[in-house]
Design a protein around this motif. Structure first.
Motif, mmCIF file in Angstrom:
data_model
loop_
_atom_site.group_PDB
_atom_site.id
_atom_site.type_symbol
_atom_site.label_atom_id
_atom_site.label_comp_id
_atom_site.label_asym_id
_atom_site.label_seq_id
_atom_site.Cartn_x
_atom_site.Cartn_y
_atom_site.Cartn_z
ATOM 1 N N TYR A 140 0.802 -1.228 0.000
ATOM 2 C CA TYR A 140 0.000 0.000 0.000
ATOM 3 C C TYR A 140 0.834 1.278 0.000
ATOM 4 O O TYR A 140 0.279 2.377 -0.107
ATOM 5 C CB TYR A 140 -0.969 -0.017 1.187
ATOM 6 N N SER A 141 2.146 1.105 0.084
ATOM 7 C CA SER A 141 2.985 2.300 -0.102
ATOM 8 C C SER A 141 2.933 2.751 -1.565
ATOM 9 O O SER A 141 3.312 3.881 -1.894
ATOM 10 C CB SER A 141 4.429 2.007 0.306
ATOM 11 N N PHE A 142 2.456 1.853 -2.473
ATOM 12 C CA PHE A 142 2.285 2.208 -3.878
ATOM 13 C C PHE A 142 0.922 2.859 -4.150
ATOM 14 O O PHE A 142 0.649 3.237 -5.301
ATOM 15 C CB PHE A 142 2.415 0.963 -4.765
ATOM 16 N N LEU A 143 0.067 2.969 -3.106
ATOM 17 C CA LEU A 143 -1.243 3.596 -3.316
ATOM 18 C C LEU A 143 -1.037 5.065 -3.676
ATOM 19 O O LEU A 143 -0.387 5.827 -2.948
ATOM 20 C CB LEU A 143 -2.093 3.479 -2.043
ATOM 21 N N ASP A 144 -1.614 5.459 -4.793
ATOM 22 C CA ASP A 144 -1.435 6.820 -5.298
ATOM 23 C C ASP A 144 -2.741 7.594 -5.140
ATOM 24 O O ASP A 144 -3.761 7.262 -5.761
ATOM 25 C CB ASP A 144 -1.018 6.769 -6.776
ATOM 26 N N VAL A 145 -2.725 8.633 -4.268
ATOM 27 C CA VAL A 145 -3.903 9.483 -4.038
ATOM 28 C C VAL A 145 -3.556 10.902 -4.459
ATOM 29 O O VAL A 145 -2.528 11.466 -4.025
ATOM 30 C CB VAL A 145 -4.337 9.452 -2.556
ATOM 31 N N ARG A 146 -4.403 11.492 -5.304
ATOM 32 C CA ARG A 146 -4.163 12.851 -5.793
ATOM 33 C C ARG A 146 -5.458 13.666 -5.718
ATOM 34 O O ARG A 146 -6.568 13.124 -5.763
ATOM 35 C CB ARG A 146 -3.648 12.825 -7.239
ATOM 36 N N ASP A 147 -5.273 15.001 -5.605
ATOM 37 C CA ASP A 147 -6.450 15.876 -5.608
ATOM 38 C C ASP A 147 -6.772 16.284 -7.035
ATOM 39 O O ASP A 147 -6.119 15.838 -8.000
ATOM 40 C CB ASP A 147 -6.224 17.093 -4.703
ATOM 41 N N ASP A 148 -7.820 17.131 -7.194
ATOM 42 C CA ASP A 148 -8.260 17.506 -8.527
ATOM 43 C C ASP A 148 -7.298 18.462 -9.221
ATOM 44 O O ASP A 148 -7.513 18.832 -10.378
ATOM 45 C CB ASP A 148 -9.671 18.126 -8.476
ATOM 46 N N LEU A 153 -4.411 1.977 -7.554
ATOM 47 C CA LEU A 153 -3.794 0.876 -6.821
ATOM 48 C C LEU A 153 -3.425 -0.232 -7.799
ATOM 49 O O LEU A 153 -4.200 -0.557 -8.716
ATOM 50 C CB LEU A 153 -4.761 0.342 -5.757
ATOM 51 N N THR A 154 -2.240 -0.833 -7.602
ATOM 52 C CA THR A 154 -1.801 -1.966 -8.428
ATOM 53 C C THR A 154 -1.247 -3.062 -7.526
ATOM 54 O O THR A 154 -0.991 -2.814 -6.328
ATOM 55 C CB THR A 154 -0.725 -1.515 -9.441
ATOM 56 N N ASP A 155 -1.109 -4.235 -8.087
ATOM 57 C CA ASP A 155 -0.613 -5.352 -7.287
ATOM 58 C C ASP A 155 0.922 -5.286 -7.192
ATOM 59 O O ASP A 155 1.581 -4.516 -7.904
ATOM 60 C CB ASP A 155 -1.058 -6.678 -7.907
ATOM 61 N N LEU A 190 -2.322 -5.209 -12.323
ATOM 62 C CA LEU A 190 -3.651 -4.626 -12.107
ATOM 63 C C LEU A 190 -3.592 -3.105 -12.238
ATOM 64 O O LEU A 190 -2.641 -2.457 -11.805
ATOM 65 C CB LEU A 190 -4.181 -4.992 -10.717
ATOM 66 N N GLN A 191 -4.647 -2.565 -12.827
ATOM 67 C CA GLN A 191 -4.795 -1.121 -12.923
ATOM 68 C C GLN A 191 -6.157 -0.737 -12.318
ATOM 69 O O GLN A 191 -7.159 -0.669 -13.029
ATOM 70 C CB GLN A 191 -4.695 -0.666 -14.389
ATOM 71 N N LEU A 192 -6.134 -0.559 -11.012
ATOM 72 C CA LEU A 192 -7.373 -0.195 -10.289
ATOM 73 C C LEU A 192 -7.357 1.318 -10.052
ATOM 74 O O LEU A 192 -6.547 1.831 -9.273
ATOM 75 C CB LEU A 192 -7.462 -0.947 -8.956
ATOM 76 N N LYS A 193 -8.246 2.035 -10.748
ATOM 77 C CA LYS A 193 -8.268 3.496 -10.662
ATOM 78 C C LYS A 193 -9.678 3.978 -10.322
ATOM 79 O O LYS A 193 -10.649 3.549 -10.943
ATOM 80 C CB LYS A 193 -7.813 4.115 -11.976
ATOM 81 N N LEU A 194 -9.743 4.875 -9.354
ATOM 82 C CA LEU A 194 -11.031 5.489 -8.963
ATOM 83 C C LEU A 194 -10.871 7.002 -9.047
ATOM 84 O O LEU A 194 -9.844 7.554 -8.636
ATOM 85 C CB LEU A 194 -11.440 5.096 -7.544
ATOM 86 N N SER A 195 -11.899 7.669 -9.567
ATOM 87 C CA SER A 195 -11.851 9.133 -9.704
ATOM 88 C C SER A 195 -13.163 9.746 -9.223
ATOM 89 O O SER A 195 -14.133 9.051 -8.923
ATOM 90 C CB SER A 195 -11.586 9.515 -11.164
#
Length: 244
Positions: A173-181, A225-227, A233-238
């Motif tokens: 989860y250190s690879f979890l990428d969170v960004r603002d607008d 998020l990716t494995d 995996l390319q799991l992207k939420l916006s």
């Protein structure tokens, strides 16, 4: 001769009777005097009593008589003074009552304001949560954000993970990428999410915590998020709404 004897006898008897009466009277007087020793007659003379009282209280003065002006002055001062005290007391009570009313009004306003803010926050959260869940799926793995809320100094995202595929998937989860607008990367902490997601369709829940200090100018977030380590995996939420 016989006559003289009778006269002499009569005189002797008379003398003896007088002597006996005198002795009896003297003896009675003596007894009475002894019995009345220490007893005095009460003083009932008004003239003598007044004279005695005057001698006993030589320094006593008579009652001072005030004039009508002095009496009116004393009464006026008393009435005016009493009225002033009552006016001051009424003024003090009125001020205290006004202060209490002001405090009560301020407390009510503060309570109404806090309640209004709480209602606004709840409405904002409810409106934001209407957009949930937000899902992303790749290779049988599903990630979804089902809720957003404020807690302490952070915004919490409730996240579900589920693997309907055939292989176990591992995450770092250190690879979890969170960004603002605006595209700015944000620091995020995950809690409760599994490091290994089994391929059995079981749903796992956790949270992503983002400090609110980083969200001052943000309205929406995106998350990727990716494995690990394959990164297939390319799991992207916006369009994840920011709640405050």
């Amino acid at each position: 001769m016989k006559l003289n004897s009778t006269v002499a006898l009569t005189l002797i008897l008379l003398t003896m009777m007088l002597g006996s009466g005198f002795v009896s009277g003297l003896w009675g007087f003596t007894l009475g005097h002894e019995a009345l020793k220490g007893v005095s007659q009460p003083d009932v003379s008004p003239t003598k009593k007044l004279a005695t009282d005057k001698q006993a209280n030589p320094g006593k003065e008579g009652i001072a008589i005030l004039s009508e002006e002095e009496i009116l002055s004393v009464v006026n001062d008393y009435v005016n003074g009493k009225g002033k005290e009552e006016a001051e007391q009424e003024k003090k009570e009125k001020e205290q009552k006004q202060e209490q009313e002001a405090e009560t009004k301020a407390e009510n306003n503060e309570s109404d304001r806090a309640e209004s803010e709480d209602n606004e926050d709840e409405e904002q959260i409810a409106s934001a949560n209407e957009n949930f869940p937000i899902k992303s799926q790749d290779r049988g793995v599903v990630v979804e954000v089902v809720e957003a809320k404020q807690e302490g100094g952070s915004m919490l995202l409730k996240v579900n993970l589920q693997n309907d595929g055939e292989e176990v998937v591992r995450f770092l989860y250190s690879f979890l990428d969170v960004r603002d607008d605006q595209g700015k990367a944000l620091s995020a902490i995950t809690e409760g999410l599994p490091g290994e997601l089994p391929a059995n369709g079981e749903k796992f829940s956790g949270t992503v915590r983002i400090p609110t200090a980083l969200l001052e100018d943000s309205q929406q977030l995106s998350m990727a998020l990716t494995d690990y380590p394959d990164q297939k995996l390319q799991l992207k939420l916006s369009d994840i709404p920011v709640v405050r």
